[in-house]
Write a protein that holds these residues in place. Structure first.
Motif, PDB file in Angstrom:
ATOM      1  N   ARG A   1     -11.435  12.440  26.877  1.00 27.07           N
ATOM      2  CA  ARG A   1     -10.299  12.654  25.903  1.00 27.07           C
ATOM      3  C   ARG A   1     -10.827  13.589  24.861  1.00 27.07           C
ATOM      4  NH1 ARG A   1      -6.002   9.469  25.824  1.00 27.07           N
ATOM      5  NH2 ARG A   1      -6.490   8.733  23.584  1.00 27.07           N
ATOM      6  N   SER A   2      -9.909  14.417  24.131  1.00 24.53           N
ATOM      7  CA  SER A   2     -10.420  15.099  23.115  1.00 24.53           C
ATOM      8  C   SER A   2     -10.007  14.397  21.689  1.00 24.53           C
ATOM      9  CB  SER A   2      -9.254  16.193  22.886  1.00 24.53           C
ATOM     10  OG  SER A   2      -9.217  16.886  21.742  1.00 24.53           O
ATOM     11  N   PRO A   3     -10.729  14.442  20.806  1.00 26.30           N
ATOM     12  CA  PRO A   3     -10.197  13.735  19.284  1.00 26.30           C
ATOM     13  C   PRO A   3      -8.781  13.899  18.953  1.00 26.30           C
ATOM     14  CG  PRO A   3     -12.475  14.880  19.148  1.00 26.30           C
ATOM     15  CD  PRO A   3     -11.810  15.299  20.503  1.00 26.30           C
ATOM     16  N   LEU A   4      -8.288  15.026  19.622  1.00 24.68           N
ATOM     17  CA  LEU A   4      -6.878  15.270  19.254  1.00 24.68           C
ATOM     18  C   LEU A   4      -5.951  14.507  19.893  1.00 24.68           C
ATOM     19  CD1 LEU A   4      -5.331  16.938  17.463  1.00 24.68           C
ATOM     20  CD2 LEU A   4      -5.351  18.840  19.239  1.00 24.68           C
ATOM     21  N   SER A   5      -6.301  14.159  21.138  1.00 23.54           N
ATOM     22  CA  SER A   5      -5.500  12.998  22.020  1.00 23.54           C
ATOM     23  C   SER A   5      -4.610  12.046  21.216  1.00 23.54           C
ATOM     24  CB  SER A   5      -6.196  12.652  23.136  1.00 23.54           C
ATOM     25  OG  SER A   5      -6.484  13.780  23.986  1.00 23.54           O
ATOM     26  N   PRO A   6      -5.484  11.176  20.867  1.00 22.37           N
ATOM     27  CA  PRO A   6      -4.868   9.914  20.145  1.00 22.37           C
ATOM     28  C   PRO A   6      -4.002  10.372  19.034  1.00 22.37           C
ATOM     29  CG  PRO A   6      -7.375   9.637  19.976  1.00 22.37           C
ATOM     30  CD  PRO A   6      -7.033  11.027  20.617  1.00 22.37           C
ATOM     31  N   LEU A   7      -4.030  11.412  18.410  1.00 20.17           N
ATOM     32  CA  LEU A   7      -3.472  11.871  17.411  1.00 20.17           C
ATOM     33  C   LEU A   7      -1.979  12.251  17.907  1.00 20.17           C
ATOM     34  CD1 LEU A   7      -2.314  12.643  14.526  1.00 20.17           C
ATOM     35  CD2 LEU A   7      -3.668  15.006  14.748  1.00 20.17           C
TER      36      LEU A   7
ATOM     37  N   LEU B   1      -2.103  15.482  31.090  1.00 18.73           N
ATOM     38  CA  LEU B   1      -2.827  16.675  31.391  1.00 18.73           C
ATOM     39  C   LEU B   1      -2.554  17.891  30.269  1.00 18.73           C
ATOM     40  CD1 LEU B   1      -1.150  16.733  35.121  1.00 18.73           C
ATOM     41  CD2 LEU B   1      -3.267  15.643  34.264  1.00 18.73           C
ATOM     42  N   LYS B   2      -2.335  17.625  29.195  1.00 17.91           N
ATOM     43  CA  LYS B   2      -2.258  18.510  28.264  1.00 17.91           C
ATOM     44  C   LYS B   2      -3.575  19.207  28.085  1.00 17.91           C
ATOM     45  CE  LYS B   2      -2.493  15.040  24.914  1.00 17.91           C
ATOM     46  NZ  LYS B   2      -2.247  14.059  25.592  1.00 17.91           N
ATOM     47  N   ARG B   3      -3.547  20.758  27.695  1.00 14.31           N
ATOM     48  CA  ARG B   3      -4.514  21.229  27.368  1.00 14.31           C
ATOM     49  C   ARG B   3      -5.271  20.806  26.091  1.00 14.31           C
ATOM     50  NH1 ARG B   3      -3.837  27.423  28.648  1.00 14.31           N
ATOM     51  NH2 ARG B   3      -5.971  27.381  28.427  1.00 14.31           N
ATOM     52  N   ASN B   4      -6.502  20.345  25.940  1.00 17.62           N
ATOM     53  CA  ASN B   4      -6.898  19.871  24.798  1.00 17.62           C
ATOM     54  C   ASN B   4      -8.600  20.427  24.800  1.00 17.62           C
ATOM     55  OD1 ASN B   4      -8.314  18.384  26.387  1.00 17.62           O
ATOM     56  ND2 ASN B   4      -7.441  16.469  26.334  1.00 17.62           N
ATOM     57  N   ARG B   5      -8.826  21.313  25.439  1.00 22.19           N
ATOM     58  CA  ARG B   5     -10.244  21.915  25.304  1.00 22.19           C
ATOM     59  C   ARG B   5     -11.296  21.133  25.811  1.00 22.19           C
ATOM     60  NH1 ARG B   5     -10.870  25.838  20.460  1.00 22.19           N
ATOM     61  NH2 ARG B   5     -12.902  25.807  21.478  1.00 22.19           N
ATOM     62  N   ARG B   6     -10.826  20.103  26.494  1.00 25.25           N
ATOM     63  CA  ARG B   6     -11.901  19.151  27.218  1.00 25.25           C
ATOM     64  C   ARG B   6     -11.412  19.182  28.524  1.00 25.25           C
ATOM     65  NH1 ARG B   6     -14.625  15.780  23.083  1.00 25.25           N
ATOM     66  NH2 ARG B   6     -14.693  17.141  21.457  1.00 25.25           N
ATOM     67  N   LEU B   7     -12.230  19.058  29.541  1.00 25.96           N
ATOM     68  CA  LEU B   7     -11.889  19.028  30.962  1.00 25.96           C
ATOM     69  C   LEU B   7     -12.041  17.552  31.658  1.00 25.96           C
ATOM     70  CD1 LEU B   7     -11.105  20.541  33.604  1.00 25.96           C
ATOM     71  CD2 LEU B   7     -13.494  20.880  34.037  1.00 25.96           C
ATOM     72  N   LEU B   8     -13.211  17.058  31.309  1.00 25.80           N
ATOM     73  CA  LEU B   8     -13.273  15.447  31.783  1.00 25.80           C
ATOM     74  C   LEU B   8     -13.278  14.306  30.722  1.00 25.80           C
ATOM     75  CD1 LEU B   8     -16.165  16.347  34.288  1.00 25.80           C
ATOM     76  CD2 LEU B   8     -13.879  16.305  34.615  1.00 25.80           C
TER      77      LEU B   8
END
Length: 185
Positions: free
Chosen positions: A115-121, A106-113
């Motif tokens: 996965r952010s490109p940052l999530s895998p990192l 549930l981290k804030r990643n600037r995307r609501l629905l």
């Protein structure tokens, strides 16, 4: 003595899972330590499975599936070691590790629905840190194996070697993902 329901005194039975004295205190502390590692192992197993199901690219998919299988086996090895040492696995600790991984999504990643490109990192970094913690736990047990015949030093050496290989592989994946996540057009 404790007061009973009808005003009479009754004995309370206190059971301890470890013997009293310095040896029992050390075993109790080791139980806390290993159950904390079990929580981390549960978190890591869930995260590794998540990464393996959602690889960023086909090239990393096989590697992540292999890592997930190994990390799952490492958690099972920890449970076996705990059993060999007479340490009871605390379900609430494993449950906390499981829940922490779910909450971590549930981290804030600037995307609501999506996965952010940052999530895998971030997930690769978290898993890399978890493997480092696991290796520290294996090193601790390896040191104890010098004086505790219930611990198999050769098996711990194998687990430690595998953790070191996992850390190296995750670092390679992390570096590649960092370059991809921050690449500018």
């Amino acid at each position: 003595m404790a007061a009973g329901t009808r005003g009479r005194m009754t004995k309370r039975t206190v059971t301890r899972s470890v013997p009293r004295g310095p040896r029992g205190d050390r075993l109790a502390l080791l139980g806390v330590y290993l159950n904390d590692h079990l929580a981390g192992a549960t978190f890591g197993t869930q995260l590794a499975r998540r990464l393996a199901k959602n690889p960023v690219d086909a090239a990393s998919g096989d590697t992540l599936r292999t890592l997930a299988t190994e990390i799952t086996a490492d958690r099972a090895a920890l449970l076996r070691l705990m059993k060999d040492l007479g340490i009871r696995a605390r379900g609430y600790k494993a449950g906390a590790g499981w829940a922490a991984e779910k909450i971590g999504r549930l981290k804030r990643n600037r995307r609501l629905l999506s996965r952010s490109p940052l999530s895998p990192l971030l997930e690769l970094e978290a898993l890399r840190l978890g493997v480092a913690g696991k290796a520290a736990g294996w090193r601790t047990l390896r040191e104890l194996a010098e004086t505790d015949a219930r611990l198999d030093a050769a098996r711990l050496d194998d687990l430690l070697g595998r953790a070191d290989r996992q850390a190296e592989t995750l670092e390679q994946l992390r570096v590649r993902q960092a370059a991809e996540s921050f690449r500018t057009a």
